[in-house]
Design a protein around this motif. Structure first.
Motif, PDB file in Angstrom:
ATOM      1  N   LEU A   1      19.360  -2.089  -9.528  1.00 16.50           N
ATOM      2  CA  LEU A   1      18.466  -1.225  -9.257  1.00 16.50           C
ATOM      3  C   LEU A   1      17.401  -1.896  -8.590  1.00 16.50           C
ATOM      4  O   LEU A   1      16.898  -2.676  -8.734  1.00 16.50           O
ATOM      5  N   ARG A   2      16.638  -1.244  -7.783  1.00 23.46           N
ATOM      6  CA  ARG A   2      15.377  -1.491  -7.041  1.00 23.46           C
ATOM      7  C   ARG A   2      14.273  -0.360  -7.408  1.00 23.46           C
ATOM      8  O   ARG A   2      14.408   0.852  -6.964  1.00 23.46           O
ATOM      9  N   LEU A   3      13.119  -1.080  -8.015  1.00 20.91           N
ATOM     10  CA  LEU A   3      11.967  -0.119  -8.431  1.00 20.91           C
ATOM     11  C   LEU A   3      10.916  -0.293  -7.323  1.00 20.91           C
ATOM     12  O   LEU A   3      10.727  -1.334  -6.813  1.00 20.91           O
ATOM     13  N   SER A   4      10.361   0.830  -7.009  1.00 20.68           N
ATOM     14  CA  SER A   4       9.254   0.824  -6.166  1.00 20.68           C
ATOM     15  C   SER A   4       7.902   1.497  -6.885  1.00 20.68           C
ATOM     16  O   SER A   4       8.001   2.241  -7.627  1.00 20.68           O
ATOM     17  N   CYS A   5       6.982   0.973  -6.391  1.00 20.93           N
ATOM     18  CA  CYS A   5       5.576   1.499  -6.726  1.00 20.93           C
ATOM     19  C   CYS A   5       4.590   1.549  -5.730  1.00 20.93           C
ATOM     20  O   CYS A   5       4.361   0.445  -5.036  1.00 20.93           O
ATOM     21  N   THR A   6       4.058   2.663  -5.402  1.00 18.81           N
ATOM     22  CA  THR A   6       3.224   2.808  -4.140  1.00 18.81           C
ATOM     23  C   THR A   6       1.994   3.197  -4.563  1.00 18.81           C
ATOM     24  O   THR A   6       1.777   4.121  -5.439  1.00 18.81           O
ATOM     25  N   ALA A   7       0.932   2.163  -4.296  1.00 18.41           N
ATOM     26  CA  ALA A   7      -0.629   2.612  -4.521  1.00 18.41           C
ATOM     27  C   ALA A   7      -1.354   3.520  -3.680  1.00 18.41           C
ATOM     28  O   ALA A   7      -1.100   3.165  -2.161  1.00 18.41           O
ATOM     29  N   SER A   8      -2.026   4.183  -4.092  1.00 21.64           N
ATOM     30  CA  SER A   8      -2.857   4.980  -3.139  1.00 21.64           C
ATOM     31  C   SER A   8      -4.386   5.066  -3.659  1.00 21.64           C
ATOM     32  O   SER A   8      -4.742   4.946  -4.977  1.00 21.64           O
ATOM     33  N   GLY A   9      -5.318   5.702  -2.811  1.00 17.64           N
ATOM     34  CA  GLY A   9      -6.706   5.957  -3.590  1.00 17.64           C
ATOM     35  C   GLY A   9      -7.544   4.539  -2.661  1.00 17.64           C
ATOM     36  O   GLY A   9      -7.078   4.093  -1.655  1.00 17.64           O
ATOM     37  N   THR A  10      -8.339   4.025  -3.788  1.00 22.90           N
ATOM     38  CA  THR A  10      -8.970   2.782  -3.322  1.00 22.90           C
ATOM     39  C   THR A  10      -7.995   1.628  -3.621  1.00 22.90           C
ATOM     40  O   THR A  10      -8.183   0.719  -4.741  1.00 22.90           O
TER      41      THR A  10
END
Length: 115
Positions: A18-27
């Motif tokens: 499996l491949r997990l992704s995590c996207t950051a937004s904001g500052t």
């Protein structure tokens, strides 16, 4: 503030990937490190892998050689490629970001390894 959104969890058979992704937004400027932790009910949350902006990587001994963490700075996204999954990898996986000495967490994504 930093908002983290994970995706990619699910049900997989032992030995699968499996491949997990995590996207950051904001500052997102000055995020010093991003990583993955996991937790099962009744146990403490534990480090899986972390990547620092200087390129340094840390892995839990239990996942070394099977999991790979990487980061796409242009997309503000960190990935966790998980191979050769075992039933003991079953957990809720949380994304974490460290920015100016403050920790931010995602909402978690469930990974279940079962036949």
């Amino acid at each position: 503030q930093v908002l983290l959104v994970e995706s990619g969890g699910g049900l997989v058979q032992p030995g699968g990937s499996l491949r997990l992704s995590c996207t950051a937004s904001g500052t997102v400027l000055d995020i010093n490190a991003m990583g993955w932790y996991r937790q099962v009910p009744g146990k403490e949350r534990e480090l899986v892998a972390v990547i620092f902006t200087d390129g340094k990587l840390n892995y839990a001994d239990s996942v070394k050689g099977r999991f790979t963490i990487s980061r796409n700075y242009a997309k503000n996204t960190v990935y966790l490629q998980m191979n050769s999954l075992k039933p003991e990898d079953t957990a809720t996986y949380y994304c974490q970001a460290l920015r100016t000495l403050r920790l931010y967490w995602g909402q978690g994504t469930q990974v279940t390894v079962s036949s």
